[in-house]
Write an enzyme that holds these catalytic residues in place. Structure first.
Site, short mmCIF file in Angstrom:
data_model
loop_
_atom_site.label_atom_id
_atom_site.label_comp_id
_atom_site.label_asym_id
_atom_site.label_seq_id
_atom_site.Cartn_x
_atom_site.Cartn_y
_atom_site.Cartn_z
N ASP A 179 4.98 85.45 58.78
CA ASP A 179 4.64 84.83 57.49
C ASP A 179 4.80 85.81 56.34
O ASP A 179 5.34 85.46 55.30
CB ASP A 179 3.21 84.30 57.54
CG ASP A 179 2.83 83.59 56.26
OD1 ASP A 179 3.60 82.72 55.80
OD2 ASP A 179 1.77 83.91 55.70
N MET A 225 -7.44 85.20 77.20
CA MET A 225 -7.00 84.27 76.16
C MET A 225 -7.23 84.84 74.76
O MET A 225 -6.42 84.64 73.86
CB MET A 225 -7.69 82.91 76.31
CG MET A 225 -7.30 82.16 77.57
SD MET A 225 -5.51 82.00 77.81
CE MET A 225 -5.02 81.13 76.34
N GLU A 226 -8.31 85.57 74.59
CA GLU A 226 -8.60 86.19 73.30
C GLU A 226 -7.57 87.26 72.96
O GLU A 226 -7.11 87.34 71.82
CB GLU A 226 -10.02 86.75 73.30
CG GLU A 226 -11.11 85.70 73.25
CD GLU A 226 -11.30 84.89 74.54
OE1 GLU A 226 -11.97 83.84 74.49
OE2 GLU A 226 -10.78 85.30 75.60
N LEU A 268 -10.53 74.54 76.16
CA LEU A 268 -11.49 74.77 77.25
C LEU A 268 -11.95 76.22 77.36
O LEU A 268 -12.58 76.60 78.34
CB LEU A 268 -10.90 74.28 78.58
CG LEU A 268 -10.56 72.79 78.60
CD1 LEU A 268 -9.91 72.41 79.92
CD2 LEU A 268 -11.77 71.94 78.33
N CYS A 269 -11.65 77.02 76.35
CA CYS A 269 -12.14 78.41 76.34
C CYS A 269 -13.62 78.44 75.98
O CYS A 269 -14.08 77.68 75.13
CB CYS A 269 -11.37 79.25 75.31
SG CYS A 269 -9.78 79.80 75.87
N HIS A 270 -14.34 79.35 76.60
CA HIS A 270 -15.74 79.55 76.27
C HIS A 270 -15.85 80.34 74.97
O HIS A 270 -15.07 81.28 74.75
CB HIS A 270 -16.45 80.34 77.37
CG HIS A 270 -16.53 79.62 78.66
ND1 HIS A 270 -15.52 79.62 79.58
CD2 HIS A 270 -17.53 78.86 79.20
CE1 HIS A 270 -15.88 78.90 80.63
NE2 HIS A 270 -17.09 78.42 80.43
#
Length: 158
Positions: free
Chosen positions: A129, A114-115, A76-78
């Protein structure tokens, strides 16, 4: 006090928040997290002797790319037109940790927390990794937003 979750509509269904009427402001968010590793893995990174190459350069690029792809990963992130993304590293030899510090910035109608979190998470995962052949017991933790600015709710710092 009741807090309404903005990503749910009146029927309780998932809903992308409508930001159409929000003002465009400069918005910025900072996040931090860490990866804890063995002394050997940390030494190889510090001395640039890791056989996979410049571990920090690869993790930095991965974090930047992740921030740009956040709306593809978080439902739901833009999708945002980010104007600045920084991914930096800080080594704490005593705790055998590499701290990842991220910054995301734009002029827009919605925040960039969020970014910043996604950039930090993916940079930590990339370090994992790159180093897992040397240390299978690494631990990622402490990922959180530490500051944000802009928008209706204003500035905030942890």
């Amino acid at each position: 006090m009741t807090t309404q979750l903005t990503h749910l509509n009146e029927q309780g269904q998932a809903n992308m928040v409508d930001v159409t009427d929000k003002h465009v402001t400069t918005r910025e968010a900072r996040a931090v997290g860490y990866i804890e590793m063995s002394e050997l893995a940390l030494t190889l990174i510090q001395q640039g002797e890791h056989k996979k190459g410049d571990v920090f350069a690869i993790a930095r690029i991965a974090g930047i790319q992740a921030a740009k792809k956040c709306s593809d990963l978080i439902p739901l992130c833009h999708p945002l037109m980010l104007t600045k993304i920084n991914v930096d590293f800080e080594i704490d030899e005593n705790k055998r940790r590499v701290y990842v510090h991220t910054l995301c910035k734009l002029a827009g109608q919605t925040g960039v927390e969020m970014e910043a979190l996604t950039a930090c998470s993916v940079a930590c995962l990339t370090l994992y990794d790159m180093c897992k052949a040397v240390d299978k017991h690494m631990r990622i933790g402490g990922i959180e937003v530490i500051a944000k600015s802009g928008g209706k709710s204003g500035d905030w710092q942890k």
